[in-house]
Design a protein around this motif. Structure first.
Motif, PDB file in Angstrom:
ATOM      1  N   VAL A 147       0.848  -1.197   0.000  1.00  0.00           N
ATOM      2  CA  VAL A 147       0.000   0.000   0.000  1.00  0.00           C
ATOM      3  C   VAL A 147       0.884   1.247   0.000  1.00  0.00           C
ATOM      4  O   VAL A 147       1.975   1.244   0.579  1.00  0.00           O
ATOM      5  CB  VAL A 147      -0.906  -0.031   1.258  1.00  0.00           C
ATOM      6  N   GLY A 148       0.410   2.323  -0.647  1.00  0.00           N
ATOM      7  CA  GLY A 148       1.132   3.592  -0.603  1.00  0.00           C
ATOM      8  C   GLY A 148       0.925   4.270   0.747  1.00  0.00           C
ATOM      9  O   GLY A 148       1.816   4.326   1.587  1.00  0.00           O
ATOM     10  N   ILE A 149      -0.292   4.772   0.968  1.00  0.00           N
ATOM     11  CA  ILE A 149      -0.653   5.399   2.255  1.00  0.00           C
ATOM     12  C   ILE A 149      -2.018   4.873   2.679  1.00  0.00           C
ATOM     13  O   ILE A 149      -2.968   4.897   1.891  1.00  0.00           O
ATOM     14  CB  ILE A 149      -0.709   6.938   2.131  1.00  0.00           C
ATOM     15  N   GLY A 150      -2.111   4.417   3.915  1.00  0.00           N
ATOM     16  CA  GLY A 150      -3.412   4.045   4.478  1.00  0.00           C
ATOM     17  C   GLY A 150      -3.878   2.674   4.064  1.00  0.00           C
ATOM     18  O   GLY A 150      -3.243   1.664   4.330  1.00  0.00           O
ATOM     19  N   GLY A 151      -5.021   2.619   3.361  1.00  0.00           N
ATOM     20  CA  GLY A 151      -5.585   1.331   2.973  1.00  0.00           C
ATOM     21  C   GLY A 151      -6.845   1.481   2.155  1.00  0.00           C
ATOM     22  O   GLY A 151      -6.844   1.323   0.944  1.00  0.00           O
ATOM     23  N   GLU A 152      -7.931   1.852   2.827  1.00  0.00           N
ATOM     24  CA  GLU A 152      -9.240   1.882   2.163  1.00  0.00           C
ATOM     25  C   GLU A 152      -9.250   2.765   0.916  1.00  0.00           C
ATOM     26  O   GLU A 152      -9.782   2.390  -0.122  1.00  0.00           O
ATOM     27  CB  GLU A 152     -10.318   2.357   3.138  1.00  0.00           C
ATOM     28  N   THR A 160      -8.828  -8.068  -4.751  1.00  0.00           N
ATOM     29  CA  THR A 160      -9.337  -8.988  -3.731  1.00  0.00           C
ATOM     30  C   THR A 160      -8.203  -9.976  -3.476  1.00  0.00           C
ATOM     31  O   THR A 160      -8.037 -10.956  -4.209  1.00  0.00           O
ATOM     32  CB  THR A 160     -10.598  -9.718  -4.233  1.00  0.00           C
ATOM     33  N   PRO A 161      -7.380  -9.696  -2.464  1.00  0.00           N
ATOM     34  CA  PRO A 161      -6.164 -10.495  -2.282  1.00  0.00           C
ATOM     35  C   PRO A 161      -6.453 -11.871  -1.688  1.00  0.00           C
ATOM     36  O   PRO A 161      -7.506 -12.098  -1.097  1.00  0.00           O
ATOM     37  CB  PRO A 161      -5.344  -9.640  -1.306  1.00  0.00           C
ATOM     38  N   GLU A 162      -5.486 -12.759  -1.838  1.00  0.00           N
ATOM     39  CA  GLU A 162      -5.575 -14.072  -1.177  1.00  0.00           C
ATOM     40  C   GLU A 162      -5.438 -13.892   0.335  1.00  0.00           C
ATOM     41  O   GLU A 162      -6.076 -14.586   1.111  1.00  0.00           O
ATOM     42  CB  GLU A 162      -4.456 -15.005  -1.676  1.00  0.00           C
ATOM     43  N   VAL A 163      -4.583 -12.960   0.724  1.00  0.00           N
ATOM     44  CA  VAL A 163      -4.346 -12.640   2.143  1.00  0.00           C
ATOM     45  C   VAL A 163      -4.115 -11.134   2.243  1.00  0.00           C
ATOM     46  O   VAL A 163      -3.446 -10.544   1.394  1.00  0.00           O
ATOM     47  CB  VAL A 163      -3.084 -13.359   2.695  1.00  0.00           C
ATOM     48  N   SER A 164      -4.670 -10.523   3.298  1.00  0.00           N
ATOM     49  CA  SER A 164      -4.356  -9.124   3.617  1.00  0.00           C
ATOM     50  C   SER A 164      -3.425  -9.108   4.823  1.00  0.00           C
ATOM     51  O   SER A 164      -3.483 -10.011   5.668  1.00  0.00           O
ATOM     52  CB  SER A 164      -5.632  -8.350   3.961  1.00  0.00           C
ATOM     53  N   VAL A 165      -2.578  -8.094   4.906  1.00  0.00           N
ATOM     54  CA  VAL A 165      -1.614  -7.983   6.002  1.00  0.00           C
ATOM     55  C   VAL A 165      -1.641  -6.559   6.543  1.00  0.00           C
ATOM     56  O   VAL A 165      -1.575  -5.599   5.773  1.00  0.00           O
ATOM     57  CB  VAL A 165      -0.183  -8.317   5.507  1.00  0.00           C
ATOM     58  N   ILE A 166      -1.744  -6.426   7.871  1.00  0.00           N
ATOM     59  CA  ILE A 166      -1.589  -5.115   8.529  1.00  0.00           C
ATOM     60  C   ILE A 166      -0.456  -5.272   9.539  1.00  0.00           C
ATOM     61  O   ILE A 166      -0.618  -5.937  10.563  1.00  0.00           O
ATOM     62  CB  ILE A 166      -2.893  -4.646   9.222  1.00  0.00           C
ATOM     63  N   THR A 167       0.695  -4.686   9.235  1.00  0.00           N
ATOM     64  CA  THR A 167       1.897  -4.925  10.056  1.00  0.00           C
ATOM     65  C   THR A 167       1.845  -4.177  11.382  1.00  0.00           C
ATOM     66  O   THR A 167       2.074  -4.755  12.442  1.00  0.00           O
ATOM     67  CB  THR A 167       3.168  -4.515   9.290  1.00  0.00           C
ATOM     68  N   THR A 168       1.572  -2.883  11.330  1.00  0.00           N
ATOM     69  CA  THR A 168       1.539  -2.048  12.534  1.00  0.00           C
ATOM     70  C   THR A 168       0.561  -0.898  12.308  1.00  0.00           C
ATOM     71  O   THR A 168       0.233  -0.581  11.164  1.00  0.00           O
ATOM     72  CB  THR A 168       2.922  -1.394  12.822  1.00  0.00           C
ATOM     73  N   VAL A 169       0.146  -0.276  13.398  1.00  0.00           N
ATOM     74  CA  VAL A 169      -0.642   0.960  13.307  1.00  0.00           C
ATOM     75  C   VAL A 169       0.019   1.977  14.230  1.00  0.00           C
ATOM     76  O   VAL A 169       0.152   1.753  15.434  1.00  0.00           O
ATOM     77  CB  VAL A 169      -2.122   0.739  13.713  1.00  0.00           C
ATOM     78  N   GLY A 170       0.472   3.088  13.647  1.00  0.00           N
ATOM     79  CA  GLY A 170       1.100   4.154  14.425  1.00  0.00           C
ATOM     80  C   GLY A 170       0.830   5.485  13.756  1.00  0.00           C
ATOM     81  O   GLY A 170       0.108   5.559  12.759  1.00  0.00           O
ATOM     82  N   LEU A 171       1.420   6.544  14.282  1.00  0.00           N
ATOM     83  CA  LEU A 171       1.182   7.881  13.733  1.00  0.00           C
ATOM     84  C   LEU A 171       2.141   8.172  12.580  1.00  0.00           C
ATOM     85  O   LEU A 171       3.348   8.134  12.738  1.00  0.00           O
ATOM     86  CB  LEU A 171       1.332   8.940  14.828  1.00  0.00           C
ATOM     87  N   ASP A 172       1.568   8.417  11.424  1.00  0.00           N
ATOM     88  CA  ASP A 172       2.294   8.876  10.234  1.00  0.00           C
ATOM     89  C   ASP A 172       1.225   9.268   9.222  1.00  0.00           C
ATOM     90  O   ASP A 172       0.148   8.672   9.201  1.00  0.00           O
ATOM     91  CB  ASP A 172       3.185   7.763   9.668  1.00  0.00           C
ATOM     92  N   HIS A 173       1.502  10.260   8.418  1.00  0.00           N
ATOM     93  CA  HIS A 173       0.535  10.745   7.418  1.00  0.00           C
ATOM     94  C   HIS A 173      -0.801  11.137   8.070  1.00  0.00           C
ATOM     95  O   HIS A 173      -1.860  10.970   7.468  1.00  0.00           O
ATOM     96  CB  HIS A 173       0.271   9.680   6.345  1.00  0.00           C
ATOM     97  N   GLU A 174      -0.733  11.685   9.303  1.00  0.00           N
ATOM     98  CA  GLU A 174      -1.985  12.032  10.007  1.00  0.00           C
ATOM     99  C   GLU A 174      -2.824  13.031   9.233  1.00  0.00           C
ATOM    100  O   GLU A 174      -4.042  12.999   9.295  1.00  0.00           O
ATOM    101  CB  GLU A 174      -1.696  12.631  11.398  1.00  0.00           C
ATOM    102  N   GLN A 175      -2.139  13.921   8.477  1.00  0.00           N
ATOM    103  CA  GLN A 175      -2.884  14.958   7.739  1.00  0.00           C
ATOM    104  C   GLN A 175      -3.695  14.358   6.597  1.00  0.00           C
ATOM    105  O   GLN A 175      -4.666  14.956   6.141  1.00  0.00           O
ATOM    106  CB  GLN A 175      -1.937  16.070   7.241  1.00  0.00           C
ATOM    107  N   VAL A 176      -3.324  13.148   6.156  1.00  0.00           N
ATOM    108  CA  VAL A 176      -4.033  12.508   5.044  1.00  0.00           C
ATOM    109  C   VAL A 176      -5.048  11.491   5.560  1.00  0.00           C
ATOM    110  O   VAL A 176      -6.188  11.444   5.102  1.00  0.00           O
ATOM    111  CB  VAL A 176      -3.034  11.811   4.078  1.00  0.00           C
ATOM    112  N   ILE A 177      -4.638  10.642   6.522  1.00  0.00           N
ATOM    113  CA  ILE A 177      -5.522   9.553   6.958  1.00  0.00           C
ATOM    114  C   ILE A 177      -5.869   9.631   8.442  1.00  0.00           C
ATOM    115  O   ILE A 177      -6.519   8.725   8.965  1.00  0.00           O
ATOM    116  CB  ILE A 177      -4.901   8.167   6.627  1.00  0.00           C
ATOM    117  N   GLY A 178      -5.429  10.677   9.127  1.00  0.00           N
ATOM    118  CA  GLY A 178      -5.676  10.825  10.559  1.00  0.00           C
ATOM    119  C   GLY A 178      -6.885  11.694  10.821  1.00  0.00           C
ATOM    120  O   GLY A 178      -7.836  11.656  10.052  1.00  0.00           O
TER     121      GLY A 178
END
Length: 425
Positions: A147-152, A160-178
């Motif tokens: 993914v570039g930034i975010g997700g949705e 429609t992937p075979e598997v989705s992966v979310i490695t971590t959730v932290g603060l970055d790009h808050e102005q775009v997806i926060g």
């Protein structure tokens, strides 16, 4: 427009706007449909996360190749050259293929503009279309899509992937997806698809329910680090799940989590590798510009950490190493203007010797872009080459030198070191 050279394609990409007025997927879906929906012609694994998504993608790509799969990899940013962004079986897309695929896109854009003259793609959209078209043309078995930034609302979220992966959730790009951690978690959970499993890494407890609710709604099986599989750093890096226990060469634990996530995601596919093949695939993976060790005495580590979570992980690693080495930590740092500069600089310990520098890039922070307290506290050298050479020269056998803050600086220094090594031989 017809391209003849790869550099013309790259220059054109960077001349495009960065964002549409509205953050939706209408534009990319329109052009992909006109191209025959290449993204649906290949199996994919979709990887998001504030940190670790690039490393996880590289490990997954190597596991798939080891299992005999023709494997595409789409990652960002690049360290050496733009073509790194789109890989097939570990090889960067050739200049010839880059030009050929871009020209196919251009011919379709011309058709669309006959009815809709204002239609255009933003930079990242164009890059995503390039990747999907190339992977479909090359008949990939699997493609790992970072993914570039975010997700949705990310431009890669058309699969429609075979598997989705979310490695971590932290603060970055808050102005775009926060702006909040909950907003970021919601956005990243947007890659979870109906009846497709999702692998979760280190997700903060306060936002885990947001992701779990999304998985439940989509009837997606959840495999979580710490409960369904685990990674421990002992003498080696140990991966454990209900079925297997595998030992890898030692790496920083944070990198180990990415390895664990990749192994778990791979195990959800109907592909088989023996324990020794899994070990080989992981041990042979080098992730450019991530915890990359240039030399050991003094220890020089390059890492593109550019947000709070990644920087904290890197400093934890350096301070752990320092206890054994009993030397000094020096840091050469360059950041982009739009990052959480203030928060990142609060992570350094008083004993850390931090030097600021810059590179020739429009978004790169110059001296005046730093707060007054940062300018007063840390030395600034506009020439990164001289600054790096001075710090390297100053560092004693037991010292640690970190080069960090941006993949662009890391890439420049890696290229310089490679050129120097070649000229010595």
């Amino acid at each position: 427009m017809t391209f003849t050279k790869a550099q013309d394609v790259i220059n054109y990409l960077y001349s495009l706007p960065k964002l549409h007025e509205k953050a939706d997927l209408t534009y990319i879906k329109t052009i992909l449909a006109m191209l025959g929906n290449p993204q649906d012609q290949i199996k994919t694994i979709h990887v998001t996360g504030t940190n670790g998504k690039g490393s996880t993608s590289y490990y997954l790509s190597n596991l798939l190749q080891k299992a005999g799969q023709r494997t595409g990899l789409f990652v960002s940013p690049y360290v050496f050259e733009f073509n790194e962004r789109i890989q097939l079986n570990g090889q960067n897309i050739s200049n010839q293929n880059l030009v050929g695929v871009a020209n196919k896109i251009e011919s379709v854009l011309t058709k669309i503009r006959k009815n809709n003259p204002a239609f255009s793609l933003v930079t990242f959209e164009y890059e995503v279309v390039l990747a999907f078209l190339y992977f479909a043309h090359e008949k990939c078995d699997y493609a790992v899509i970072e993914v570039g930034i975010g997700g949705e609302h990310d431009k890669t979220n058309v699969i429609t992937p075979e598997v989705s992966v979310i490695t971590t959730v932290g603060l970055d790009h808050e102005q775009v997806i926060g702006p909040t951690l909950a907003d970021i978690a919601r956005e990243k959970s947007g890659i979870i698809k109906e009846n497709r499993p999702v692998v979760l890494g280190n997700i903060p407890k306060e936002v885990l329910p947001i992701i779990q609710r999304k998985a439940q709604k989509e009837n997606a099986l959840v495999k979580k680090l710490g409960s369904d599989f685990n990674v421990l750093l002992q003498e080696n890096l140990e991966y454990q799940d209900q079925i297997q226990n595998i030992s890898f060469l030692p790496r920083p634990l944070v990198e180990g989590y990415d390895i664990g996530i990749a192994v778990q995601a791979f195990s959800l596919l109907n592909l088989s590798l023996s324990a020794s093949e899994l070990e080989d695939a992981i041990n042979q993976t080098t992730v450019p510009g991530r915890y990359q060790i240039l030399q050991n005495n003094p220890l020089i580590v390059l890492d593109g950490a550019h947000n709070i979570q990644a920087m904290q992980n890197l400093l934890n690693f350096a301070h752990f190493k320092q206890k054994k080495k009993q030397g000094k930590i020096r840091v050469l740092m360059m950041m982009m203007k739009d990052k959480d500069i203030e928060q990142v600089f609060k992570l350094f310990k008083p004993a850390d010797e931090v030097h600021l520098t810059t590179i020739d890039y429009p978004r790169a922070a110059k001296k005046e872009d730093y707060s007054v307290w940062i300018q007063k506290k840390y030395q600034y050298h506009a020439d990164w080459r001289t600054s790096y050479q001075d710090l390297k020269h100053k560092s004693q056998t037991n010292d640690i030198l970190l080069v960090t803050g941006s993949f662009y600086l890391v890439g420049d220094i890696l290229q310089m070191e490679i050129k120097d090594a070649r000229s010595r031989h």
